[in-house]
Design an enzyme around this catalytic site. Structure first.
Site, short mmCIF file in Angstrom:
data_model
loop_
_atom_site.label_atom_id
_atom_site.label_comp_id
_atom_site.label_asym_id
_atom_site.label_seq_id
_atom_site.Cartn_x
_atom_site.Cartn_y
_atom_site.Cartn_z
N SER A 1 0.97 -1.35 0.11
CA SER A 1 -0.02 0.09 0.04
C SER A 1 0.55 1.19 0.11
CB SER A 1 -0.76 -0.04 1.20
OG SER A 1 -0.19 0.06 2.41
N LYS B 1 -5.69 5.24 8.31
CA LYS B 1 -4.56 6.01 7.68
C LYS B 1 -4.37 7.49 7.89
CE LYS B 1 -2.60 2.04 5.36
NZ LYS B 1 -2.39 1.20 4.21
#
Length: 347
Positions: free
Chosen positions: A241, A286
């Protein structure tokens, strides 16, 4: 009055209960917002630009096996999540195999990020292709008893295969009645095998009409040389990611001007060799990590404007926590660069 022996027994029971809660692992994984890593601390382009006024940051999610405490704790916040084990790990996959798969995904992500950044900057990239490395075979599917982990697939039906994306694209859209001839290299010897297709196991949650030969998480294996040389130290981070943010930091070091414009910029998203930014897990978590790190902007995969995109998930989380950080939708590396170029210098 309670006797000393009864008190002692109660303490022993309490200690045993606490140990059970702490060490008994459930068939779930627990995750929560992690941290934000400033990437110029882990990425170094030889002779590259090092005078960044701002920073590019990699955001992470902390994840581990859930015990009883973490299972209960996860239900007290929308940014702590519980995932069934089968949702993340393949059937029969050990902890070590799962971690190895994550590290391999990160290694592949690093390489692709380098390629995207170097080509965008007009720098030299040279390739020596080895084929597509077989890393996981799915039990009960056609490839399981024919291929082995460590084999390199080099052709399908006589057509050369050099990347995992090319292999997946070639095999997509097939039906159970079709077969393909796989050419692979094992122990230095080239071999061929005819393989059919079958549905994926139910626990993999694949679409009902999707079939495959039974390999999972194939990895492009090649020697890629970059000029100037670049190194990335992410020994404690797994998964793919970070691709977009890796590419942005490398690109910045290859240039002679600072594209951060003095801002702290976080984000997430996979990236392929065409510069397309792809979906990741834990976008909301996040956002929380980036906000805690003081980021001004956060790049999130737009997924072509999908109704459930990472971008919309990130926007919702940003609104929920009341951050001043601005979430930016991106579908491509080029879009991220264009946004950065449009920013005024931070005063």
């Amino acid at each position: 009055m309670m006797s000393g022996s009864k008190i002692k027994k109660r303490w022993i029971v309490l200690i045993l209960l606490l140990l059970f809660v702490q060490f008994y692992q459930l068939p779930y994984y627990y995750s929560q917002p992690g941290g934000a890593k400033v990437l110029d601390e882990v990425i170094a382009v030889e002779g590259g630009f090092t005078e960044e006024e701002g920073s590019f940051m990699l955001t992470t999610v902390q994840m581990g096996k859930a015990n009883l405490f973490f299972y209960a704790w996860a239900h007290l916040s929308p940014y702590r999540m519980i995932y069934p084990e089968e949702q993340l790990r393949y059937e029969g996959e050990t902890d070590d195999e799962y971690q190895h798969r994550q590290i391999m995904a990160m290694t592949s992500s690093q390489e692709v990020a380098k390629i995207v950044a170097y080509e965008a900057a007009g720098k030299i990239v040279e390739y020596e292709h080895k084929g597509v490395l077989v890393t996981t075979l799915i039990e009960g599917m056609p490839a399981h008893d024919v291929l082995q982990m460590g084999d390199h697939i080099v052709a399908v039906d006589g057509e050369q295969i050099v990347t995992s994306e090319q292999l997946i694209e070639t095999l997509q859209g097939k039906t159970q009645t079709e077969t393909v001839e796989i050419t692979y290299i094992r122990d230095g010897l080239e071999q061929t095998a005819e393989l059919g297709f079958s549905p994926f196991p139910e626990e993999m949650n694949a679409p009902e009409d999707r079939v495959g030969i039974g390999i999972s998480a194939p990895v492009t294996d090649r020697e890629v040389t970059f000029e100037p040389n670049v190194t990335i130290d992410t020994s404690q981070i797994g998964g793919p990611s970070a691709g977009l943010m890796f590419a942005l930091e490398i690109y910045n070091q290859l240039l002679e001007a600072d594209i951060t414009k003095g801002y702290d910029i976080a984000g997430t998203g996979t990236i392929n060799e065409d510069g397309m930014v792809g979906r990741i897990g834990g976008a909301a978590q996040k956002v929380v990590a980036a906000d805690k790190a003081g980021a001004r902007y956060f790049f999130a995969p737009n997924e072509g404007g999908a109704y459930n995109s990472n971008y919309l998930e990130a926007v919702e989380a940003a609104s929920d926590i009341g951050t001043d950080m601005e979430v930016i939708a991106v579908d491509t590396f080029e879009e991220a660069i264009n946004f950065l170029q449009s920013l005024p210098e931070k005063s």
